[in-house]
Scaffold this active site. Sequence first.
Site, PDB file in Angstrom:
ATOM      1  N   GLU A 135       0.804  -1.256  -0.109  1.00  0.00           N
ATOM      2  CA  GLU A 135      -0.226   0.070  -0.157  1.00  0.00           C
ATOM      3  C   GLU A 135       0.853   1.172  -0.072  1.00  0.00           C
ATOM      4  O   GLU A 135       2.101   1.328   0.698  1.00  0.00           O
ATOM      5  CB  GLU A 135      -0.688  -0.014   1.110  1.00  0.00           C
ATOM      6  N   GLU A 164      -2.616  11.563   3.330  1.00  0.00           N
ATOM      7  CA  GLU A 164      -3.426  11.062   4.475  1.00  0.00           C
ATOM      8  C   GLU A 164      -3.070  11.877   5.755  1.00  0.00           C
ATOM      9  O   GLU A 164      -2.123  12.326   6.155  1.00  0.00           O
ATOM     10  CB  GLU A 164      -3.002   9.271   4.576  1.00  0.00           C
TER      11      GLU A 164
END
Length: 340
Positions: A156, A161
């Site tokens: 990932e 974020e």
Amino acid sequence: MQCGSPQQRAALSLTTLVGAHHQSRAHSRHRRTAVPRQSTNKTYKIQDLYQGEDFINNWDFFTGSDPTGGNVNYQSKSDAQSKGLAYVNDCDNSTVLAVDSTSTVAAGGQRDSVRITSQKSYNGGLFVIDASNMPVGCSTWPSFWTVGPNWPSAGEIDIIEGVNDQATNQMTLHSGTGQGCTIGKSNSSTSRFTGQVLGTNCYSTQTADAGCGVEDTDTRSFGYGFNNAQGGVFALLWDNSSGMSMWHFARADIPADLTAQMPNPSTWSTPAGFWSAQSCDISANFYDHQMVIDTTICGNWAGGSAYSSSGCPGTCSDMVANATNYVDAKWVINYVAVYQ
């Protein structure tokens, strides 16, 4: 968003240069020279451009329960459209993906939101997102990321974020194989990027998923700071031979070659984050990735201790019931482009 804004011009310039999505089936970086240069001297060519209705028609709407334990009901395409949570602004062709900010939801309940995934998968390239607004507010957890099958086996990559009122962007790699993947903290390593290392071991499991993160130092890279700067661009250069590089460019600092759709990242300033292939087997740990854009609420990160230490009022569970908290919890995306 009003017509004639910088965001509109950014979006329309791409339409003029390229047209529709090519079907083929995430602090200014100060304009200084990066030393040493880790990316290859190469001008990349656009492979896929997603803009406007492409996000509605060429990405899939995820409708399962949130894997990160968030207080959200992810909506189908038809439900998201009918509820005004996914639409294209006819004024400037930007795409809005929003959290519901009008419904009555009980404390600790589930609020409607949107998570979309690209139908196409990738094994490298230059990934760019241009947004004029990202979701903000206590309890929110927006992200733009790529992920492979059978998490965490195929890895990932978190490009954008953060949670709650976090001031700067966090970029993270998560690996899931026995092939080593780390990021260095030595001076020789950290001179190759401007961010602050949060963790050195990228290996992640269901119960230990911190990964190897780097925090940007520019307050324009996330949340209110990003939105107040009229947004900007994030770029991931995924090069299996040299490593992973990530940049954030505020609106006024976007490289001219990227605006012209002839990007050569070797001429750009020092990236915010860099994960060298010398300490991470890139191709073994990251493959067959789809892009994901989502906003969850509370969950494994934004809730709990992260919420209580954020300065946000009350509890995360209580905040879910405050509809007005989510008025600005929306993505406004000008485009996503993938270059090879």
